[in-house]
Design a protein around this motif. Structure first.
Motif, PDB file in Angstrom:
ATOM      1  N   ARG A 148      -3.578  -0.514  -6.364  1.00  0.00           N
ATOM      2  CA  ARG A 148      -2.832  -0.175  -6.720  1.00  0.00           C
ATOM      3  C   ARG A 148      -1.011  -1.361  -6.051  1.00  0.00           C
ATOM      4  O   ARG A 148      -0.643  -2.332  -6.823  1.00  0.00           O
ATOM      5  CB  ARG A 148      -1.600   0.595  -6.289  1.00  0.00           C
ATOM      6  CG  ARG A 148      -1.856   0.774  -4.579  1.00  0.00           C
ATOM      7  CD  ARG A 148      -1.118   2.370  -3.989  1.00  0.00           C
ATOM      8  NE  ARG A 148      -1.202   2.880  -3.046  1.00  0.00           N
ATOM      9  CZ  ARG A 148      -2.482   3.681  -2.816  1.00  0.00           C
ATOM     10  NH1 ARG A 148      -3.507   3.407  -3.246  1.00  0.00           N
ATOM     11  NH2 ARG A 148      -2.075   3.086  -1.406  1.00  0.00           N
ATOM     12  N   ALA A 196      -2.659  -5.011  -7.470  1.00  0.00           N
ATOM     13  CA  ALA A 196      -2.093  -4.950  -8.426  1.00  0.00           C
ATOM     14  C   ALA A 196      -0.482  -5.466  -8.735  1.00  0.00           C
ATOM     15  O   ALA A 196       0.352  -6.579  -9.686  1.00  0.00           O
ATOM     16  CB  ALA A 196      -2.021  -3.731 -10.352  1.00  0.00           C
ATOM     17  N   ILE A 250       1.031  -1.251 -14.319  1.00  0.00           N
ATOM     18  CA  ILE A 250       2.121  -0.118 -13.170  1.00  0.00           C
ATOM     19  C   ILE A 250       3.165   0.232 -14.032  1.00  0.00           C
ATOM     20  O   ILE A 250       3.560   0.256 -15.324  1.00  0.00           O
ATOM     21  CB  ILE A 250       2.719  -1.372 -12.334  1.00  0.00           C
ATOM     22  CG1 ILE A 250       1.614  -1.966 -12.007  1.00  0.00           C
ATOM     23  CG2 ILE A 250       3.945  -1.039 -11.585  1.00  0.00           C
ATOM     24  CD1 ILE A 250       1.871  -3.090 -11.244  1.00  0.00           C
ATOM     25  N   ILE A 275      -9.087  -5.347 -10.769  1.00  0.00           N
ATOM     26  CA  ILE A 275      -8.554  -4.810 -10.748  1.00  0.00           C
ATOM     27  C   ILE A 275      -9.450  -3.288 -12.041  1.00  0.00           C
ATOM     28  O   ILE A 275      -9.561  -4.711 -13.536  1.00  0.00           O
ATOM     29  CB  ILE A 275      -7.463  -3.960 -10.904  1.00  0.00           C
ATOM     30  CG1 ILE A 275      -6.567  -5.468 -11.922  1.00  0.00           C
ATOM     31  CG2 ILE A 275      -6.428  -4.670  -9.351  1.00  0.00           C
ATOM     32  CD1 ILE A 275      -4.944  -5.313 -11.799  1.00  0.00           C
ATOM     33  N   THR A 323      -6.778   1.971 -15.237  1.00  0.00           N
ATOM     34  CA  THR A 323      -6.549   2.662 -14.295  1.00  0.00           C
ATOM     35  C   THR A 323      -4.776   2.820 -15.509  1.00  0.00           C
ATOM     36  O   THR A 323      -4.479   1.476 -15.097  1.00  0.00           O
ATOM     37  CB  THR A 323      -6.804   2.370 -13.453  1.00  0.00           C
ATOM     38  OG1 THR A 323      -8.187   2.116 -13.024  1.00  0.00           O
ATOM     39  CG2 THR A 323      -6.121   2.988 -11.945  1.00  0.00           C
ATOM     40  N   THR A 324      -4.351   3.141 -14.592  1.00  0.00           N
ATOM     41  CA  THR A 324      -2.162   2.774 -14.470  1.00  0.00           C
ATOM     42  C   THR A 324      -1.868   3.504 -12.783  1.00  0.00           C
ATOM     43  O   THR A 324      -2.444   4.097 -12.382  1.00  0.00           O
ATOM     44  CB  THR A 324      -2.174   4.206 -15.747  1.00  0.00           C
ATOM     45  OG1 THR A 324      -2.603   3.332 -16.891  1.00  0.00           O
ATOM     46  CG2 THR A 324      -0.487   4.348 -15.397  1.00  0.00           C
ATOM     47  N   TYR A 325      -1.040   2.927 -12.617  1.00  0.00           N
ATOM     48  CA  TYR A 325      -0.865   2.550 -11.665  1.00  0.00           C
ATOM     49  C   TYR A 325       0.753   2.901 -11.612  1.00  0.00           C
ATOM     50  O   TYR A 325       1.970   2.589 -11.699  1.00  0.00           O
ATOM     51  CB  TYR A 325      -0.442   1.438 -10.548  1.00  0.00           C
ATOM     52  CG  TYR A 325      -2.667   0.623 -10.701  1.00  0.00           C
ATOM     53  CD1 TYR A 325      -3.310   1.382  -9.616  1.00  0.00           C
ATOM     54  CD2 TYR A 325      -2.150  -0.084 -11.386  1.00  0.00           C
ATOM     55  CE1 TYR A 325      -4.595   0.998  -9.561  1.00  0.00           C
ATOM     56  CE2 TYR A 325      -3.277  -0.783 -11.547  1.00  0.00           C
ATOM     57  CZ  TYR A 325      -4.874  -0.631 -10.745  1.00  0.00           C
ATOM     58  OH  TYR A 325      -6.028  -0.875 -10.423  1.00  0.00           O
ATOM     59  N   ARG A 326       1.140   4.518 -11.244  1.00  0.00           N
ATOM     60  CA  ARG A 326       2.782   4.849 -10.993  1.00  0.00           C
ATOM     61  C   ARG A 326       3.177   5.253  -9.895  1.00  0.00           C
ATOM     62  O   ARG A 326       3.005   5.600  -8.636  1.00  0.00           O
ATOM     63  CB  ARG A 326       2.011   6.367 -11.491  1.00  0.00           C
ATOM     64  CG  ARG A 326       1.377   6.432 -12.581  1.00  0.00           C
ATOM     65  CD  ARG A 326       1.775   7.783 -13.405  1.00  0.00           C
ATOM     66  NE  ARG A 326       1.551   8.522 -14.572  1.00  0.00           N
ATOM     67  CZ  ARG A 326       1.549   8.032 -16.170  1.00  0.00           C
ATOM     68  NH1 ARG A 326       2.618   7.266 -15.767  1.00  0.00           N
ATOM     69  NH2 ARG A 326       0.287   8.116 -17.177  1.00  0.00           N
ATOM     70  N   LEU A 327       3.808   4.425  -9.320  1.00  0.00           N
ATOM     71  CA  LEU A 327       4.602   3.405  -8.390  1.00  0.00           C
ATOM     72  C   LEU A 327       5.881   3.626  -8.555  1.00  0.00           C
ATOM     73  O   LEU A 327       6.789   3.211  -7.112  1.00  0.00           O
ATOM     74  CB  LEU A 327       4.382   2.177  -8.038  1.00  0.00           C
ATOM     75  CG  LEU A 327       2.842   1.874  -8.004  1.00  0.00           C
ATOM     76  CD1 LEU A 327       2.426   0.080  -7.602  1.00  0.00           C
ATOM     77  CD2 LEU A 327       1.942   2.568  -6.295  1.00  0.00           C
ATOM     78  N   ARG A 352       0.856  -1.200  -0.057  1.00  0.00           N
ATOM     79  CA  ARG A 352       0.347   0.042   0.104  1.00  0.00           C
ATOM     80  C   ARG A 352       0.703   1.347   0.029  1.00  0.00           C
ATOM     81  O   ARG A 352       0.861   2.246  -0.416  1.00  0.00           O
ATOM     82  CB  ARG A 352      -1.028   0.132   0.896  1.00  0.00           C
ATOM     83  CG  ARG A 352      -1.969   1.152   1.262  1.00  0.00           C
ATOM     84  CD  ARG A 352      -2.195   0.979   2.811  1.00  0.00           C
ATOM     85  NE  ARG A 352      -3.385  -0.125   2.912  1.00  0.00           N
ATOM     86  CZ  ARG A 352      -4.918   0.111   2.784  1.00  0.00           C
ATOM     87  NH1 ARG A 352      -4.967   1.306   2.355  1.00  0.00           N
ATOM     88  NH2 ARG A 352      -5.592  -1.061   3.075  1.00  0.00           N
TER      89      ARG A 352
END
Length: 241
Positions: A192, A195, A240, A217, A221-225, A149
């Motif tokens: 996120r 994913a 991701i 999910i 949606t895009t997860y910028r990590l 998280r």
């Protein structure tokens, strides 16, 4: 105040190990004794036998040649995370990440989960709302989901390095533990985190676990990590970045 109540409270307090929190509920046996027990505790505080930590919570202070020692973090956590001997919450935040070796920072405030918002909190403690663990064995799994998280927000830690630690943890899980991790993530982790966990499971050959998480999910949606493709080769397939 009846002397018998004063004597009983004193004996109960003396029987508790120094540095361990005592809840008000531990001392009041009947509602009618509330006032007498409160008066007894006030007297014991004046005598220096107990210290008030928070509303309804006290402890016998530990002393050293340098004076009275503050209440230990372990004692605070034990009280905040267990209820009548049952695990009801768990440590999270920077204190947890320090315990796991993900950061060297030691926070001034510890963060603990709570199944509902709290208006008041003890000193040096913050609460974050999470469901109570169904069983004690869920706690390590839930704590690593907390890591996912906060992947980008762990102090002094690069997301790629954190991911490598999570990957080792997941790989070492028994099949039943891995299935439980997927179940917990599906219901409690943000998208996120689901994913990233799904991508890790896919890399480790757990097609069923990965598919279960993929179904939870949003594919748009895009997860910028801040993760590199070297750290997570299949990141693009899980949107991701």
């Amino acid at each position: 105040m009846p002397e018998s109540i004063m004597q009983r409270v004193r004996q109960q307090v003396l029987a508790v190990e120094p540095g361990k929190l005592i809840n008000y509920a531990d001392l009041v046996t009947e509602p009618s004794q509330f006032g007498a027990v409160a008066a007894a505790l006030s007297r014991l505080i004046r005598e220096g036998l107990v210290v008030r930590y928070a509303k309804g919570q006290y402890y016998r202070p530990q002393t050293s040649r340098f004076g009275t020692l503050p209440l230990s973090e372990g004692a605070i956590l034990c009280t905040l995370t267990t209820e009548k001997g049952v695990v009801s919450a768990y440590l999270t935040g920077a204190a947890l990440y320090n315990q796991l070796g993900l950061t060297t920072q030691v926070p001034a405030t510890i963060k603990v989960t709570s199944p509902k918002p709290r208006r008041t909190r003890p000193k040096r403690v913050a609460f974050v709302v999470r469901p109570a663990p169904e069983r004690a064995s869920d706690v390590p799994l839930l704590q690593w989901l907390e890591v996912l998280r906060d992947l980008r927000r762990i102090p002094d830690a690069r997301p790629n390095d954190v991911l490598a630690r999570v990957q080792r943890f997941v790989k070492a899980l028994a099949p039943a533990e891995r299935r439980r991790l997927v179940e917990l993530a599906s219901h409690q982790a943000p998208p996120r985190a689901r994913a990233v966990l799904g991508a890790l499971l896919e890399l480790q050959g757990d097609k069923h676990g990965a598919a279960s998480l993929r179904a939870t999910i949003n594919p748009l949606t895009t997860y910028r990590l801040g993760l590199s493709t070297a750290a997570l080769p299949n990141a693009p397939q899980w949107h991701i970045r």
